[in-house]
Design an enzyme around this catalytic site. Structure first.
Site, short mmCIF file in Angstrom:
data_model
loop_
_atom_site.label_atom_id
_atom_site.label_comp_id
_atom_site.label_asym_id
_atom_site.label_seq_id
_atom_site.Cartn_x
_atom_site.Cartn_y
_atom_site.Cartn_z
N SER A 53 0.71 -1.17 0.07
CA SER A 53 0.14 0.26 0.31
C SER A 53 0.84 1.21 -0.08
O SER A 53 2.47 0.94 0.15
CB SER A 53 -0.79 0.13 1.32
N LYS A 54 -0.45 2.41 -0.48
CA LYS A 54 1.03 3.57 0.14
C LYS A 54 1.89 3.91 0.90
O LYS A 54 3.02 4.14 0.92
CB LYS A 54 0.08 5.06 -0.06
#
Length: 477
Positions: free
Chosen positions: A240-241
């Site tokens: 994920s980010k």
């Protein structure tokens, strides 16, 4: 068997790093088997598909040098074909019109929820006569799925996976507005494109059961499936980010080389013994699906940076200079003139051993190409006090006697400065440190004599003169 594979992203955002790995595995599989690699843009979700996202996907694949065969296929242009096949299923008795209203479907959902069951369509219209349909309700078309037995997917990466058909309901294949659903359009397009192998992330594994039932209803050949393990971050959670960059373009901006990223992505979920550094040509020879692992692969940015450093060191100087030039010009905020370009090219052999990304290389190259008076860091300015500048003035006069060319090279300059220090009864550090500050604007740099050789006689003497006259910029670099 003629191998034909495809990469089929949805243009609703950037090209994800996980999607890039899927594209790479498809591309390598096709190359290894001397087959065909196709690109299909699954843009049936018109509300979320954007031209910018489509461009980002194409640009990302081109940057990675994952060239596809033939024209790009846009799924939205095949909707008439999807509807035609849906009508074929209707005519053959393998599909039916469903007139359930939204209220009825919501009631089914609530009932399933109350009974602790997963939501499945209850087959209300499976065997009902369409003549009894309510007025004003536009029907959907549902697949008449098998109700007994099992559906088995003999997956080339995950092994044989089985699901009971009682867990699969009659999925919608054509919506009331005439548009196809994902699982249906994928099957039709894969069939029409003669796809032999479907290689994708294992988040699509459950879709394979529904798609298999559609293939069987149409009496079409089912492609071989291979579902790749997903990418996780260093902590084992889904990528994920918060783990770092997700878009391929971000890796390009961070100064990674396409060959290095291809090599790194190859090793995420696939292996060949203990080999870590695998050139693309070698990967084509070795790659096959039997070496794909089943466990999720962890993305390690440290390993990627180290691998990228290897590829930077292996890249020919002129090629590396061309790749790094935009990064250096971006750092400076201006395009190079001829003199800056020449100094940069000469600096590449000294820069490449230490840099792990093109951004790092560009940062290290700044002092080589900076225009006079060069910026000098605060700590370096402390080295340019009055006594130091007096020594540099004397050294400048001595260096000015050297002839450009045969006398202006690193070995000769080192001998000359050491002899100067002995004659002047100075320690080498008393001269070398202020010299470094004057020429680079920093307390740290590659070997100062190599720096002088790269800068050349005229630029070196000019920067020394600036320091002696205290004309070096007082701004931070």
């Amino acid at each position: 068997m003629t191998v034909t594979v495809r990469f089929a992203p949805s243009p609703t955002g950037f090209l994800h790093i996980g999607g890039a790995r899927t594209a790479l595995f498809n591309w390598l599989f096709a190359k290894h088997h001397k087959g065909t690699f196709r690109l299909r843009i699954e843009d049936t979700d018109r509300a979320r598909s954007t031209p910018e996202a489509m461009a980002a996907i194409l640009d990302g694949l081109k940057w990675l040098a994952l060239d596809w065969d033939g024209e790009v296929v846009y799924q939205s242009r095949n909707q008439a074909r999807h509807a035609e096949v849906a009508r074929q299923l209707l005519a053959a008795g393998h599909a039916y019109y469903c007139y359930c209203t939204p209220a009825e479907l919501e009631a089914m959902r609530l009932k399933a929820l109350g009974e602790g069951r997963s939501l499945r369509y209850d087959g209300t219209w499976r065997d009902r006569d369409p003549k009894t349909a309510p007025q004003g309700v536009k029907p959907v078309i549902r697949l008449k799925a098998a109700q007994g037995g099992d559906t088995v997917v003999d997956d080339l990466a995950q092994g044989a996976v089985t699901v009971s058909n009682q867990q699969l309901d009659d999925l919608i294949i054509l919506r009331a507005d005439g548009t196809p659903t994902y699982n249906f359009s994928v099957v039709v397009d894969d069939h029409d494109m003669a796809i032999s192998h479907v290689i994708r992330g294992d988040d699509h594994l459950t879709n394979s059961f529904r798609q298999t039932q559609i293939y069987k209803a149409l009496d079409w050949t089912i492609p071989r499936f291979a579902h790749l393990p997903l990418l996780h971050g260093p902590d084992g959670a889904k990528m994920s980010k918060r783990h770092g960059a997700l878009a391929v373009q971000e890796y390009q901006k961070m100064g990674y080389l396409p060959a290095a990223l291809r090599n790194y992505l190859l090793r995420l979920g696939w292996s060949h013994g203990d080999d870590e550094i695998i050139a693309t040509e070698q990967a084509i020879q070795w790659f096959d699906l039997d070496a794909v692992g089943r466990a999720a692969a962890r993305f390690d940015f440290v390993k990627l940076a180290n691998l990228n450093g290897h590829y930077i060191r292996q890249t020919p100087d002129d090629e590396l200079a061309a790749l790094a030039l935009p990064f250096v010009e971006d750092k400076l905020g201006q395009a190079f003139d001829a003199a800056q370009r020449e100094r940069f090219l000469k600096a590449i052999p000294d820069l490449k051993p230490r840099a792990k990304t093109l951004v790092e290389l560009a940062e290290r190259a700044r002092f080589y190409v900076a225009k006079r008076p060069i910026p000098v860091e605060a700590e370096a300015r402390k080295l340019l006090d009055d006594p130091a500048r007096a020594r540099l003035k004397d050294l400048h006069a001595a260096l000015d006697l050297l002839v450009d060319g045969p006398q202006w090279n690193a070995p000769h300059l080192e001998r000359f400065v050491k002899e100067y220090c002995e004659t002047a009864h100075l320690k080498l550090g008393d001269v070398a440190q202020p010299l470094r500050a004057a020429l680079t604007g920093s307390r740290a740099s590659p070997g100062i004599f190599e720096v002088m050789a790269v800068l050349g006689r005229a630029e070196s003497l000019a920067r020394l003169a600036d320091a002696v006259e205290f004309r070096a910029s007082t701004s931070e670099s």
